[in-house]
Write an enzyme that holds these catalytic residues in place. Structure first.
Site, PDB file in Angstrom:
ATOM      1  N   HIS A  29     -13.818  36.569 112.470  1.00 54.15           N
ATOM      2  CA  HIS A  29     -12.475  37.076 112.211  1.00 54.15           C
ATOM      3  C   HIS A  29     -12.094  36.797 110.757  1.00 54.15           C
ATOM      4  O   HIS A  29     -12.690  35.944 110.103  1.00 54.15           O
ATOM      5  CB  HIS A  29     -11.435  36.338 113.069  1.00 54.15           C
ATOM      6  CG  HIS A  29     -11.744  36.259 114.522  1.00 54.15           C
ATOM      7  ND1 HIS A  29     -11.086  37.026 115.463  1.00 54.15           N
ATOM      8  CD2 HIS A  29     -12.609  35.483 115.232  1.00 54.15           C
ATOM      9  CE1 HIS A  29     -11.522  36.731 116.671  1.00 54.15           C
ATOM     10  NE2 HIS A  29     -12.456  35.791 116.561  1.00 54.15           N
ATOM     11  N   GLU A  94     -12.917  31.802 112.236  1.00 51.65           N
ATOM     12  CA  GLU A  94     -11.908  32.420 111.390  1.00 51.65           C
ATOM     13  C   GLU A  94     -12.240  32.142 109.920  1.00 51.65           C
ATOM     14  O   GLU A  94     -12.553  31.006 109.547  1.00 51.65           O
ATOM     15  CB  GLU A  94     -10.515  31.851 111.701  1.00 51.65           C
ATOM     16  CG  GLU A  94      -9.953  32.243 113.049  1.00 51.65           C
ATOM     17  CD  GLU A  94      -9.232  33.591 113.019  1.00 51.65           C
ATOM     18  OE1 GLU A  94      -9.184  34.220 111.933  1.00 51.65           O
ATOM     19  OE2 GLU A  94      -8.711  33.980 114.084  1.00 51.65           O
ATOM     20  N   HIS A 132     -14.709  40.959 115.110  1.00 48.47           N
ATOM     21  CA  HIS A 132     -13.603  41.206 116.025  1.00 48.47           C
ATOM     22  C   HIS A 132     -13.433  42.715 116.243  1.00 48.47           C
ATOM     23  O   HIS A 132     -13.129  43.172 117.346  1.00 48.47           O
ATOM     24  CB  HIS A 132     -12.330  40.597 115.429  1.00 48.47           C
ATOM     25  CG  HIS A 132     -11.284  40.282 116.441  1.00 48.47           C
ATOM     26  ND1 HIS A 132     -10.036  39.809 116.083  1.00 48.47           N
ATOM     27  CD2 HIS A 132     -11.253  40.363 117.796  1.00 48.47           C
ATOM     28  CE1 HIS A 132      -9.307  39.619 117.169  1.00 48.47           C
ATOM     29  NE2 HIS A 132     -10.022  39.945 118.224  1.00 48.47           N
ATOM     30  N   ASP A 142     -10.762  43.239 111.691  1.00 48.42           N
ATOM     31  CA  ASP A 142     -11.426  42.135 111.001  1.00 48.42           C
ATOM     32  C   ASP A 142     -12.846  41.910 111.531  1.00 48.42           C
ATOM     33  O   ASP A 142     -13.113  42.223 112.692  1.00 48.42           O
ATOM     34  CB  ASP A 142     -10.582  40.848 111.113  1.00 48.42           C
ATOM     35  CG  ASP A 142     -10.216  40.472 112.547  1.00 48.42           C
ATOM     36  OD1 ASP A 142      -9.812  41.360 113.315  1.00 48.42           O
ATOM     37  OD2 ASP A 142     -10.331  39.283 112.899  1.00 48.42           O
TER      38      ASP A 142
END
Length: 218
Positions: A29, A94, A132, A142
């Protein structure tokens, strides 16, 4: 490759993986926030009800938010190879990035080192490393068009692109090929094509053509 230095910032936002599932995917992400500190605060906020296993800053720093054996709340609604509850089947990473600028070399290097360890520990193949946007086409974009998938492919950390092209370019043939690669089949062609191009050829525009069949090899 040795494991990177990791700082622990425990998030309360996790649960047990359901139905005895183990990680078979890694979902990448971007945070879409102003800083890694802001993203970390949100991912650790119980009211936000979101999290990830790891957060990598633009400077290459790595924060561990949720233990790998637990179910982080990062993927939301989506499927891959027809399977849902991606949170129970994956590890979420992330990256501190707003989607409007390149990912730094330090950040990518930390991601690569982290992926080597995760894939080794859980026996996840390169085809199990997805974005994602791959599992939630149309809902998520993303890690976006600036993410360097080719860099991961060169190191065996993401699926390489196939070269098989059908004799006739049709929507039906494209859907079949995309579904075989893992993408959900029951979405509009424009949405599916955009998701595939985000992963395979983010510079492309225009109608479906033969090169769009060069999909990740699952």
């Amino acid at each position: 490759m040795s494991d990177p230095a990791i700082a622990d910032y425990p998030s309360p936002n996790f649960s047990a993986r359901r139905d005895g599932l183990l990680p078979r995917l890694v979902v990448i992400h971007y945070t879409a926030m102003q800083s890694a500190q802001a993203a970390c605060a949100r991912l650790c906020d119980p009211e936000a009800e979101v999290s990830a296993h790891y957060l990598i800053g633009g400077d290459g720093s790595i924060a561990r938010l949720v233990p790998e054996e637990m179910r982080a709340w990062h993927a939301g609604v989506g499927t891959w190879h027809g399977q849902d509850d991606i949170n129970s089947r994956s590890i979420g990473i992330e990256l501190d990035n707003r989607g409007t600028h390149p990912f730094s070399n330090l950040q990518m290097t930390s991601l690569e080192t982290l992926l080597h360890g995760i894939m080794r520990r859980w026996d996840i193949p390169p085809s199990g490393v997805i974005g994602h946007s791959d599992m939630a086409p149309g809902r998520k974009v993303d890690p976006g068009p600036r993410f360097d998938w080719a860099r991961l492919m060169r190191q065996g950390l993401a699926a390489t692109l196939g070269a098989s092209v059908p004799s006739q370019v049709t929507e039906e043939a494209f859907r079949e090929a995309a579904c075989a690669a893992g993408y959900p089949p029951d979405i509009p062609l424009e949405t599916l094509l955009s998701a595939v191009r985000l992963r395979c050829a983010p510079w492309k525009e225009g109608p479906l053509d033969r090169d769009d069949f060069r999909l990740p090899l699952g």
